[in-house]
Design a protein around this motif. Structure first.
Motif, PDB file in Angstrom:
ATOM      1  N   CYS A  45       0.834  -1.211   0.000  1.00 54.41           N
ATOM      2  CA  CYS A  45       0.000   0.000   0.000  1.00 54.41           C
ATOM      3  C   CYS A  45       0.865   1.255   0.000  1.00 54.41           C
ATOM      4  O   CYS A  45       0.526   2.256  -0.634  1.00 54.41           O
ATOM      5  CB  CYS A  45      -0.902   0.019   1.227  1.00 54.41           C
ATOM      6  N   ASN A  92      -1.522   2.981  -3.353  1.00 57.28           N
ATOM      7  CA  ASN A  92      -2.777   2.624  -4.015  1.00 57.28           C
ATOM      8  C   ASN A  92      -4.018   2.811  -3.151  1.00 57.28           C
ATOM      9  O   ASN A  92      -5.098   2.370  -3.514  1.00 57.28           O
ATOM     10  CB  ASN A  92      -2.707   1.184  -4.544  1.00 57.28           C
ATOM     11  N   ASN A  93      -3.874   3.426  -1.992  1.00 58.24           N
ATOM     12  CA  ASN A  93      -5.037   3.874  -1.224  1.00 58.24           C
ATOM     13  C   ASN A  93      -4.631   5.092  -0.409  1.00 58.24           C
ATOM     14  O   ASN A  93      -3.452   5.465  -0.364  1.00 58.24           O
ATOM     15  CB  ASN A  93      -5.624   2.755  -0.353  1.00 58.24           C
ATOM     16  N   GLY A 153     -11.477   4.600  -5.727  1.00 56.38           N
ATOM     17  CA  GLY A 153     -11.697   4.149  -4.356  1.00 56.38           C
ATOM     18  C   GLY A 153     -11.027   2.829  -4.055  1.00 56.38           C
ATOM     19  O   GLY A 153     -10.878   1.976  -4.933  1.00 56.38           O
ATOM     20  N   GLY A 154     -10.607   2.663  -2.793  1.00 53.05           N
ATOM     21  CA  GLY A 154     -10.020   1.403  -2.341  1.00 53.05           C
ATOM     22  C   GLY A 154     -11.093   0.399  -1.952  1.00 53.05           C
ATOM     23  O   GLY A 154     -12.271   0.552  -2.297  1.00 53.05           O
ATOM     24  N   TRP A 196     -12.343  -0.331   1.012  1.00 51.09           N
ATOM     25  CA  TRP A 196     -13.121  -0.058   2.220  1.00 51.09           C
ATOM     26  C   TRP A 196     -14.595   0.022   1.840  1.00 51.09           C
ATOM     27  O   TRP A 196     -14.958   0.524   0.777  1.00 51.09           O
ATOM     28  CB  TRP A 196     -12.639   1.231   2.855  1.00 51.09           C
ATOM     29  N   ASN A 249     -16.478   2.755  -0.157  1.00 50.58           N
ATOM     30  CA  ASN A 249     -16.114   2.836  -1.570  1.00 50.58           C
ATOM     31  C   ASN A 249     -16.807   1.744  -2.391  1.00 50.58           C
ATOM     32  O   ASN A 249     -17.206   1.974  -3.531  1.00 50.58           O
ATOM     33  CB  ASN A 249     -14.597   2.717  -1.727  1.00 50.58           C
ATOM     34  N   GLY A 283      -9.797   1.229  -9.021  1.00 48.84           N
ATOM     35  CA  GLY A 283      -9.316   0.762  -7.729  1.00 48.84           C
ATOM     36  C   GLY A 283     -10.040  -0.493  -7.264  1.00 48.84           C
ATOM     37  O   GLY A 283     -10.874  -1.077  -7.963  1.00 48.84           O
ATOM     38  N   ARG A 284      -9.749  -0.887  -6.038  1.00 50.49           N
ATOM     39  CA  ARG A 284     -10.325  -2.109  -5.485  1.00 50.49           C
ATOM     40  C   ARG A 284     -11.822  -1.995  -5.210  1.00 50.49           C
ATOM     41  O   ARG A 284     -12.491  -2.997  -4.963  1.00 50.49           O
ATOM     42  CB  ARG A 284      -9.593  -2.481  -4.189  1.00 50.49           C
ATOM     43  N   CYS A 285     -12.355  -0.786  -5.276  1.00 50.03           N
ATOM     44  CA  CYS A 285     -13.802  -0.622  -5.094  1.00 50.03           C
ATOM     45  C   CYS A 285     -14.588  -1.384  -6.156  1.00 50.03           C
ATOM     46  O   CYS A 285     -15.780  -1.676  -5.958  1.00 50.03           O
ATOM     47  CB  CYS A 285     -14.184   0.850  -5.114  1.00 50.03           C
ATOM     48  N   LYS A 294      -9.064  11.070  -2.095  1.00 49.96           N
ATOM     49  CA  LYS A 294      -9.540  11.012  -3.483  1.00 49.96           C
ATOM     50  C   LYS A 294     -10.106  12.360  -3.900  1.00 49.96           C
ATOM     51  O   LYS A 294      -9.976  12.766  -5.060  1.00 49.96           O
ATOM     52  CB  LYS A 294     -10.558   9.889  -3.664  1.00 49.96           C
TER      53      LYS A 294
END
Length: 398
Positions: free
Chosen positions: A21, A26-27, A241-242, A244, A247, A271-273, A318
């Motif tokens: 990270c 990346n977040n 968004g990550g 979490w 997101n 992103g991971r969202c 963001k």
């Protein structure tokens, strides 16, 4: 040179989410810590970022600091924590994940053994998030510890899912206990500072910041265009968004409420969202994780940043990134939390997601308002350059 190196004071930054990270930025938390380490290294501190991972590894960052993943927990601890992360992603119930982060250090001999060796050589300890504070303070009772509480954890981890009352009380008690053990506590927004002050805890605000308020004017787009193609910038928007849960929910809102009403627009979810999306309409493109150059290219290639966040504390990186790129931001108040933005000047604040399509349609023909928002947003972002914001950290490691 050797004598100068010997005089370097050592700072260990403890971070709970893995060094990737920090290295990849990346977040929001990873970017904040990466810039903090870079800031401190540039001031002649020897900086070592330490996190937890199943596989041990070390990285020498190009900005002069070291990163290491250590096997701080036993195998059963990783297994339990992994299950709690999956549970949080599926159900929004993040209390088990937070509770485990608080209690695993005290149940893991490896944690004490490794941290004792690492921290005995440190002049200052920067603890990101309060989870490990109790055990760290027992390991090094006399070392200065600077805690950064990125959120009000009892809000972000204690008010969703089942057993909310018990969860909130438990996390709040653990969080405040950790703060009482720190030499100094940093928070990321004025809202958090006030919330803790009302509870009798003094904190200092150092906002989430960015590396530059002047992003690359012309990032390398050749490979980007080959991979993603081209489109009409005026009819495109992004959300970054990550993983979490707020997101994940925001990504679903775009797919289920906003994008279907704007079939001539293209929406990029980055992103991971993306992992929270169940079904996406044809005008939504899910990129997943991308490089910083690709992200800059996306920012340059869209007109709007849509931030339909309905939950959160701390401050939103963001949003600061979108401001620095001069995007037309359409967001909830939670999406711009921690920032004193004025709706209609720096962004458009709207709580009703069903109105987002109407707002974007109106803005298409209102060039004057769009131009004003883009100009004012970039000007507002200037206060969030990390070289300016992070000077306050120097008060705690002289």
């Amino acid at each position: 040179i050797k004598s100068l190196e010997m005089k370097k004071k050592k700072i260990t930054i403890l971070f709970p989410w893995g060094i990737d990270c920090i290295q990849d930025k990346n977040n929001g938390a990873g970017l904040r810590v990466s810039l903090l380490a870079k800031f401190l290294a540039a001031r002649n501190y020897e900086v070592h970022c330490v996190s937890v991972g199943w596989v041990e590894k070390s990285i020498e960052n190009e900005n002069g600091f070291k990163l290491s993943n250590k096997r701080l927990f036993a195998g059963w601890g990783y297994a339990l924590y992994g299950l709690s992360v999956k549970l949080a992603a599926l159900t929004k119930w993040v209390f088990p994940m937070g509770l485990l982060q608080f209690i695993l250090p005290g149940l893991s001999p490896n944690f004490t053994k490794i941290c004792k060796k690492l921290l005995s050589e440190s002049d200052y300890i920067f603890l990101e998030y309060p989870f490990w504070m109790k055990t760290i303070r027992q390991i090094v009772p006399d070392k200065p510890i600077i805690l950064t509480d990125h959120d009000q954890l009892w809000v972000s981890m204690g008010t969703t899912g089942i057993f909310r009352g018990v969860a909130k009380r438990t996390i709040k008690k653990l969080e405040l206990e950790a703060m009482s053990l720190a030499d100094h506590t940093i928070v990321t927004s004025g809202e958090d500072e006030k919330a803790f002050r009302d509870l009798g805890y003094a904190t200092t605000v150092i906002p989430n910041s960015i590396e530059s308020v002047s992003p690359p004017a012309h990032p390398d787009k050749s490979a980007f265009v080959e991979k993603w193609g081209t489109w009409n910038k005026e009819k495109s928007a992004l959300f970054v968004g990550g993983g979490w849960y707020p997101n994940l929910y925001a990504a679903r809102v775009i797919c289920e409420t906003i994008a279907p009403e704007m079939k001539d627009f293209r929406f990029f979810i980055i992103g991971r969202c993306c992992e929270g999306i169940i079904r996406a309409p044809d005008n939504v493109i899910q990129t997943g994780m991308i490089s910083n150059n690709e992200l800059n290219c996306f920012y340059e290639s869209v007109e709007y940043a849509v931030i339909p966040i309905s939950h959160g504390t701390g401050s939103s990186l963001k949003t600061v990134e979108a401001l620095s790129h001069g995007k037309v931001i359409i967001s909830t108040r939670k999406g711009v939390r921690g920032l004193d933005l004025e709706s209609g000047t720096h962004a458009v604040i709207e709580e009703d997601f069903s109105n987002y399509s109407k707002i974007m349609t109106q803005l298409e023909s209102d060039i004057e308002t769009k131009t004003r928002i883009k100009t004012e947003s970039k000007r507002f972002a200037e206060k969030f350059n990390y070289k300016r914001s992070y000077i306050k950290y120097m008060d705690y490691c002289k």
